[in-house]
Design an enzyme around this catalytic site. Structure first.
Site, PDB file in Angstrom:
ATOM      1  N   SER A  90      32.377  78.265  30.104  1.00 33.56           N
ATOM      2  CA  SER A  90      31.330  77.654  29.292  1.00 33.56           C
ATOM      3  C   SER A  90      31.669  77.766  27.802  1.00 33.56           C
ATOM      4  CB  SER A  90      29.969  78.277  29.620  1.00 33.56           C
ATOM      5  OG  SER A  90      28.925  77.570  29.008  1.00 33.56           O
ATOM      6  N   HIS A 195      24.555  73.330  31.628  1.00 37.36           N
ATOM      7  CA  HIS A 195      25.472  72.631  32.538  1.00 37.36           C
ATOM      8  C   HIS A 195      24.727  71.771  33.559  1.00 37.36           C
ATOM      9  CE1 HIS A 195      28.740  74.768  30.701  1.00 37.36           C
ATOM     10  NE2 HIS A 195      28.075  75.905  30.884  1.00 37.36           N
TER      11      HIS A 195
END
Length: 305
Positions: A90, A195
Site C-alpha cells: 500500500s 483499496h
C-alpha cells in the site's frame, strides 16, 4: 546466495516513537528525517512523540511511515546492503518508488503527502472501516462479501488472511458471517475503507499528481501492488489503480521467490510483512529494520557485519 528483496511496510504498523533511535544514533537516518522536515515541518516530531490517535490520521500516517522506511533504507545502504528488487505494501509502494529511483526522495515524499490527504478526504465522505479476515480461504471471503452491500475483499495478504473494506455499519454483520464460516474478523488500525471503490476520487486525483512528477525507469525490479508483476506501462495508472483496488501481496511474494529471492528485509515499523511472508513460504529468510537492534540483527543475518 539468492536475491534480496526490500519490502516497505504499510499503514497500520505505525506507533509513537517509531524511527527515533535511528534518528538519534545514525547520521544517515537523521539526514532523511531532516529532508522530510524541510518538506513538511514537524514530520519527525510526529514520528517520535505524536499520540496514537494523531498518527492514525491518514494524512499523518503516510508521510511519517515514508520517513521511517526511507531512514531504514539509508541505514542498510550505509552498511553496504542493497536490494535486487523491491515492493511496498500500500503506502509502502511510494517508499519503494523512491528507493528504486523511479522518483526522487523529495517527489516521493510529496506524493505520499498528497496520497494521505486524498485518501483521508475520501475516507471522511463515508463511514468505512477495514478488517483482516483470518482462518478462511480467499474464495470464501469473496463469497461472504458478495452477499453484502458495501463490503469488498481488498488485500490478499497470505493464505488464510484477506483484508476487507466495508461500510462501518456492515462490520458487525460481516464479523458474524465470518465467525459462522469458521473464521475471525479483526478490525484494523486504519480510518477508512482503503483499496476499495470508496477511494475512487482519491485514485483519480493521485494519478494526476503522479503525472506531474519526473518519473524514471526503476534501477531494480519494482513490483506493483495492482498487478503483482514488475512495473511496466503507465506508472500513474498503476499507482492510481492501487488506491481503489486490492493489494495482491501473496502473489507479489510468490513472484519474487520464483524470480530467485530467498531473503526479504522489511523496512519500517513492526514485522507485519515478515509474518505474512513466513505464512506464504516458510523456507525463505525474513529480517526487518526499524531500530538499531533490528538493524544489527539484519546485518548479521545477511553477512554484512
Amino acid at each position: 546466495m539468492g536475491k534480496i528483496a526490500f519490502v516497505f511496510s504499510g499503514q497500520g504498523a505505525q506507533y509513537s516513537g517509531m524511527g527515533r533511535e535511528l534518528f538519534e544514533q545514525l547520521p544517515e537516518c537523521r539526514s532523511v528525517f531532516d529532508k522530510a522536515d524541510a518538506l513538511r515541518p514537524g514530520t519527525s516530531g510526529q514520528c517520535f512523540t505524536a499520540s496514537a490517535e494523531e498518527l492514525s490520521e491518514t494524512k499523518n500516517t503516510q508521510p511519517c511511515m515514508f520517513a521511517v522506511e526511507m531512514a531504514a533504507a539509508a541505514a542498510l545502504e550505509k552498511a553496504g546492503v542493497r536490494a535486487d528488487c523491491a515492493a511496498g505494501f500500500s503506502l509502502g509502494e511510494i517508499a519503494a518508488l523512491s528507493y528504486t529511483g523511479v522518483v526522487s526522495f523529495d517527489d516521493g515524499f510529496r506524493l505520499v503527502c498528497r496520497r494521505g490527504e486524498l485518501m483521508q478526504s475520501d475516507a471522511e465522505k463515508v463511514e468505512s472501516a477495514m478488517a483482516a479476515v483470518v482462518k478462511l480461504p480467499a474464495e470464501e471471503v469473496k463469497r461472504i462479501c458478495s452477499g453484502l452491500e458495501g463490503v469488498y475483499p481488498v488485500n490478499y495478504n497470505c493464505p488464510g488472511q484477506t483484508s476487507v473494506a466495508c461500510l462501518k455499519d456492515k462490520l458487525e454483520e460481516l464479523s458474524a458471517l465470518v465467525k459462522a464460516a469458521g473464521g475471525r474478523a479483526i478490525p484494523l488500525k486504519v480510518k477508512g475503507g482503503f483499496h476499495s471503490p470508496f477511494m475512487a476520487g482519491a485514485a483519480e486525483a493521485f494519478g494526476e499528481a503522479v503525472r506531474s512528477m519526473n518519473v524514471k525507469e526503476p534501477e531494480i525490479a519494482l513490483y506493483s501492488d495492482y498487478t503483482a508483476q514488475p512495473y511496466s506501462g503507465d506508472y500513474a495508472e498503476l499507482l492510481s489503480r492501487q488506491i481503489c483496488n486490492p493489494v495482491r501481496w501473496q502473489s507479489i511474494v510468490e513472484n519474487m521467490i520464483a524470480g530467485g529471492v530467498d531473503t526479504f528485509i522489511e523496512l519500517g515499523p513492526g514485522k507485519t510483512l515478515c509474518g505474512l511472508i513466513a505464512k506464504i513460504n516458510s523456507s525463505v529468510r525474513c529480517f526487518h529494520v526499524e531500530d538499531c537492534a533490528s538493524l544489527e540483527e539484519t546485518l548479521k543475518g545477511v553477512g554484512a557485519c
